[in-house]
Design a protein around this motif. Sequence first.
Motif, PDB file in Angstrom:
ATOM      1  N   THR A   1      -3.651   3.747  -3.792  1.00  0.00           N
ATOM      2  CA  THR A   1      -3.041   3.878  -5.113  1.00  0.00           C
ATOM      3  C   THR A   1      -1.657   3.273  -5.100  1.00  0.00           C
ATOM      4  OG1 THR A   1      -2.111   6.046  -4.627  1.00  0.00           O
ATOM      5  CG2 THR A   1      -4.292   6.003  -5.653  1.00  0.00           C
ATOM      6  N   ASP A   2      -1.213   2.852  -6.270  1.00  0.00           N
ATOM      7  CA  ASP A   2       0.153   2.359  -6.396  1.00  0.00           C
ATOM      8  C   ASP A   2       1.071   3.553  -6.689  1.00  0.00           C
ATOM      9  OD1 ASP A   2       0.072   2.880  -9.170  1.00  0.00           O
ATOM     10  OD2 ASP A   2      -0.106   0.771  -9.723  1.00  0.00           O
TER      11      ASP A   2
ATOM     12  N   PRO B   1      -5.464   3.645  -8.893  1.00  0.00           N
ATOM     13  CA  PRO B   1      -6.231   3.192  -7.728  1.00  0.00           C
ATOM     14  C   PRO B   1      -6.587   1.713  -7.804  1.00  0.00           C
ATOM     15  CG  PRO B   1      -7.637   4.430  -9.230  1.00  0.00           C
ATOM     16  CD  PRO B   1      -6.242   4.477  -9.797  1.00  0.00           C
ATOM     17  N   PHE B   2      -6.691   1.117  -6.614  1.00  0.00           N
ATOM     18  CA  PHE B   2      -7.200  -0.248  -6.487  1.00  0.00           C
ATOM     19  C   PHE B   2      -7.739  -0.434  -5.080  1.00  0.00           C
ATOM     20  CE2 PHE B   2      -2.782  -0.496  -5.240  1.00  0.00           C
ATOM     21  CZ  PHE B   2      -2.722  -1.450  -4.227  1.00  0.00           C
TER      22      PHE B   2
ATOM     23  N   GLN C   1       6.158  -0.158 -15.245  1.00  0.00           N
ATOM     24  CA  GLN C   1       5.854  -1.564 -15.015  1.00  0.00           C
ATOM     25  C   GLN C   1       6.722  -2.153 -13.910  1.00  0.00           C
ATOM     26  OE1 GLN C   1       6.490  -4.054 -18.445  1.00  0.00           O
ATOM     27  NE2 GLN C   1       4.927  -5.505 -17.809  1.00  0.00           N
ATOM     28  N   ASP C   2       7.999  -1.833 -13.884  1.00  0.00           N
ATOM     29  CA  ASP C   2       8.893  -2.397 -12.864  1.00  0.00           C
ATOM     30  C   ASP C   2       8.475  -1.964 -11.459  1.00  0.00           C
ATOM     31  OD1 ASP C   2      10.420  -3.729 -14.776  1.00  0.00           O
ATOM     32  OD2 ASP C   2      11.847  -2.066 -14.954  1.00  0.00           O
TER      33      ASP C   2
ATOM     34  N   LEU D   1       5.744  -3.304  -6.239  1.00  0.00           N
ATOM     35  CA  LEU D   1       4.795  -3.023  -5.163  1.00  0.00           C
ATOM     36  C   LEU D   1       3.851  -4.193  -4.937  1.00  0.00           C
ATOM     37  CD1 LEU D   1       3.429  -0.670  -3.290  1.00  0.00           C
ATOM     38  CD2 LEU D   1       1.690  -0.838  -5.072  1.00  0.00           C
ATOM     39  N   TYR D   2       3.240  -4.707  -6.004  1.00  0.00           N
ATOM     40  CA  TYR D   2       2.276  -5.790  -5.855  1.00  0.00           C
ATOM     41  C   TYR D   2       2.964  -7.070  -5.377  1.00  0.00           C
ATOM     42  CZ  TYR D   2      -0.901  -2.573  -8.145  1.00  0.00           C
ATOM     43  OH  TYR D   2      -1.674  -1.470  -8.442  1.00  0.00           O
ATOM     44  N   ARG D   3       4.186  -7.300  -5.797  1.00  0.00           N
ATOM     45  CA  ARG D   3       4.960  -8.448  -5.306  1.00  0.00           C
ATOM     46  C   ARG D   3       5.154  -8.322  -3.795  1.00  0.00           C
ATOM     47  NH1 ARG D   3       9.308  -7.951  -8.212  1.00  0.00           N
ATOM     48  NH2 ARG D   3       8.762  -9.494  -9.776  1.00  0.00           N
ATOM     49  N   HIS D   4       5.517  -7.122  -3.339  1.00  0.00           N
ATOM     50  CA  HIS D   4       5.781  -6.893  -1.920  1.00  0.00           C
ATOM     51  C   HIS D   4       4.505  -7.046  -1.076  1.00  0.00           C
ATOM     52  CE1 HIS D   4       7.683  -5.239   1.642  1.00  0.00           C
ATOM     53  NE2 HIS D   4       6.655  -4.411   1.757  1.00  0.00           N
TER      54      HIS D   4
END
Length: 163
Positions: A16-17, A22-23, A55-56, A61-64
């Motif tokens: 999860t983020d 979840p992903f 959103q930020d 997280l996804y950028r990292h």
Amino acid sequence: MGPWSIPGVGRMAMVTDPQDIPFYIMRGDSDEDSTAYDRSGMGKCNWNELITPDQDAGDALYRHIFHWSYPDVMPMGPIGEYRFIAVGEQTFGATMRHSGEARHPGWRFYFRAPDIEAAAVRVAEAGGSVLSGLMDVPGGDRIIVASDPHGVVFGVVGPGAAG
């Protein structure tokens, strides 16, 4: 769910983020490039959209983890920005802030169909519901947001009237 393997397919985990969305993450068994994602492939996932309360934090997280970039934005009025997601030169989705509407935060996946009007009819015939659309989107396509008979939300994208 911790990491597990599917022989001949790959290794994956469900995580999860920071907003508990979840992903799955997966590494295929092959070193060849995957053909699972194809922006123009009929019936394939064409667009990925994250609807999130923060959103930020989600974007960070996804950028990292995945080295995603957010090269462009589209203003969406009071709910903020629709931030496009890219890896390298390929834009494959966007993020947006959850507006507090009835739909839950999470990932929404859009599947390509050759005829968006016919797809909307087929959703209803199969016991699903069209929640919004037919809506024109940038690039000349049209979309619907729908749910299956169990309430799972998904999108369909297809060529616009001139497409």
